[in-house]
Motif scaffolding. Structure first.
Motif, PDB file in Angstrom:
ATOM      1  N   LEU A  54      20.099  63.277  36.962  1.00  0.00           N
ATOM      2  CA  LEU A  54      21.360  62.909  37.611  1.00  0.00           C
ATOM      3  C   LEU A  54      22.477  63.864  37.199  1.00  0.00           C
ATOM      4  O   LEU A  54      23.253  64.311  38.042  1.00  0.00           O
ATOM      5  N   LEU A  55      22.547  64.194  35.922  1.00  0.00           N
ATOM      6  CA  LEU A  55      23.549  65.145  35.456  1.00  0.00           C
ATOM      7  C   LEU A  55      23.369  66.483  36.154  1.00  0.00           C
ATOM      8  O   LEU A  55      24.340  67.091  36.623  1.00  0.00           O
ATOM      9  N   GLU A  56      22.146  66.923  36.277  1.00  0.00           N
ATOM     10  CA  GLU A  56      21.878  68.186  36.962  1.00  0.00           C
ATOM     11  C   GLU A  56      22.307  68.119  38.432  1.00  0.00           C
ATOM     12  O   GLU A  56      22.904  69.067  38.951  1.00  0.00           O
ATOM     13  N   ALA A  57      22.046  67.010  39.094  1.00  0.00           N
ATOM     14  CA  ALA A  57      22.457  66.848  40.501  1.00  0.00           C
ATOM     15  C   ALA A  57      23.975  66.909  40.628  1.00  0.00           C
ATOM     16  O   ALA A  57      24.508  67.550  41.547  1.00  0.00           O
ATOM     17  N   ALA A  58      24.690  66.270  39.706  1.00  0.00           N
ATOM     18  CA  ALA A  58      26.158  66.289  39.749  1.00  0.00           C
ATOM     19  C   ALA A  58      26.689  67.691  39.489  1.00  0.00           C
ATOM     20  O   ALA A  58      27.635  68.142  40.141  1.00  0.00           O
ATOM     21  N   LEU A  59      26.087  68.398  38.548  1.00  0.00           N
ATOM     22  CA  LEU A  59      26.504  69.769  38.247  1.00  0.00           C
ATOM     23  C   LEU A  59      26.257  70.697  39.431  1.00  0.00           C
ATOM     24  O   LEU A  59      27.096  71.540  39.761  1.00  0.00           O
ATOM     25  N   LEU A  60      25.119  70.534  40.088  1.00  0.00           N
ATOM     26  CA  LEU A  60      24.816  71.366  41.262  1.00  0.00           C
ATOM     27  C   LEU A  60      25.759  71.041  42.415  1.00  0.00           C
ATOM     28  O   LEU A  60      26.152  71.932  43.167  1.00  0.00           O
ATOM     29  N   HIS A  61      26.153  69.781  42.531  1.00  0.00           N
ATOM     30  CA  HIS A  61      27.132  69.390  43.553  1.00  0.00           C
ATOM     31  C   HIS A  61      28.463  70.084  43.278  1.00  0.00           C
ATOM     32  O   HIS A  61      29.090  70.620  44.192  1.00  0.00           O
ATOM     33  N   TRP A  62      28.890  70.084  42.020  1.00  0.00           N
ATOM     34  CA  TRP A  62      30.129  70.771  41.642  1.00  0.00           C
ATOM     35  C   TRP A  62      30.024  72.261  41.958  1.00  0.00           C
ATOM     36  O   TRP A  62      30.940  72.852  42.544  1.00  0.00           O
ATOM     37  N   GLU A  63      28.915  72.872  41.598  1.00  0.00           N
ATOM     38  CA  GLU A  63      28.727  74.305  41.862  1.00  0.00           C
ATOM     39  C   GLU A  63      28.801  74.605  43.353  1.00  0.00           C
ATOM     40  O   GLU A  63      29.481  75.541  43.773  1.00  0.00           O
ATOM     41  N   ARG A  64      28.134  73.795  44.141  1.00  0.00           N
ATOM     42  CA  ARG A  64      28.103  74.030  45.583  1.00  0.00           C
ATOM     43  C   ARG A  64      29.482  73.827  46.212  1.00  0.00           C
ATOM     44  O   ARG A  64      29.976  74.698  46.930  1.00  0.00           O
ATOM     45  N   THR A  65      30.123  72.692  45.927  1.00  0.00           N
ATOM     46  CA  THR A  65      31.385  72.394  46.600  1.00  0.00           C
ATOM     47  C   THR A  65      32.545  73.233  46.091  1.00  0.00           C
ATOM     48  O   THR A  65      33.413  73.611  46.878  1.00  0.00           O
ATOM     49  N   GLU A  66      32.570  73.526  44.805  1.00  0.00           N
ATOM     50  CA  GLU A  66      33.726  74.211  44.235  1.00  0.00           C
ATOM     51  C   GLU A  66      33.543  75.718  44.076  1.00  0.00           C
ATOM     52  O   GLU A  66      34.464  76.398  43.646  1.00  0.00           O
ATOM     53  N   THR A  67      32.384  76.211  44.433  1.00  0.00           N
ATOM     54  CA  THR A  67      32.192  77.661  44.399  1.00  0.00           C
ATOM     55  C   THR A  67      31.697  78.146  45.763  1.00  0.00           C
ATOM     56  O   THR A  67      32.407  78.839  46.478  1.00  0.00           O
TER      57      THR A  67
END
Length: 191
Positions: A54-67
């Motif tokens: 779940l932490l990895e999914a949230a981090l990847l979401h941040w990477e995708r949306t904010e970068t």
């Protein structure tokens, strides 16, 4: 009895992303998120094998949306100066209708060495610096100078994010933020 909404992995990911913004990696905890979502831990385990996933999914979401999504949005600008201004304006929160991921970034800093956080932070930082370096290169700056200017732009973003977080009254907003972005671009692009 009212029927509960069937949660998806996306629901859990969004809740974890919000928790990241509020308290960093430590805030991504199954029981509190289940309570926030009005469900049980069983729902979580239906979608994820464990907390790290779940932490990895949230981090990847941040990477995708904010970068990646920010870069795609910026690339729609008509010229390199407009792209440079747009990326800084978005990063600094000039577009209030589009929330920034600065809160997540700041919340992740204390756990920058975490085995799941570290590679994402490194990848995001390098992707952003590479993109900024390319923009400065398009303006005609030699590679070393373009990289230096990208570091100045990126550390301006990080400093602004910290200022906004710690002492919001000291950070420019509204028209003052627009003037600040313009001044920063003027400084970063001057010969």
């Amino acid at each position: 009895m009212a029927e509960r909404k069937r949660l998806t992995a996306w629901d859990w990911t969004v809740a974890a992303y919000e928790a990241l913004a509020e308290g960093g990696a430590a805030a991504v905890a199954v029981e509190p998120l289940a309570a926030r979502l009005g469900t049980t831990k069983g729902s979580f385990y239906w979608h994820f094998p464990g907390r790290d996933a779940l932490l990895e999914a949230a981090l990847l979401h941040w990477e995708r949306t904010e970068t990646e999504e920010v870069i795609a949005l910026v690339e729609a600008q008509p010229d390199v100066r407009a792209r440079l201004r747009a990326v800084l304006a978005i990063a600094l929160g000039e577009h209030e209708d589009r929330p920034t991921g600065a809160a997540v970034e700041l919340a992740l800093q204390p756990t920058a060495g975490h085995p799941l956080v570290a590679p994402v932070l490194a990848r995001v930082t390098e992707r952003r610096l590479t993109y900024l370096t390319a923009l400065f290169g398009e303006l005609g700056f030699p590679p070393e100078d373009a990289r230096h200017r990208s570091l100045l732009a990126y550390t301006s973003y990080l400093g602004h994010a910290q200022l906004t977080h710690a002492t919001p009254a000291a950070a420019p907003s509204g028209d003052a933020l627009r003037r600040y972005v313009d001044a920063a671009i003027g400084t970063l692009t001057s010969a």
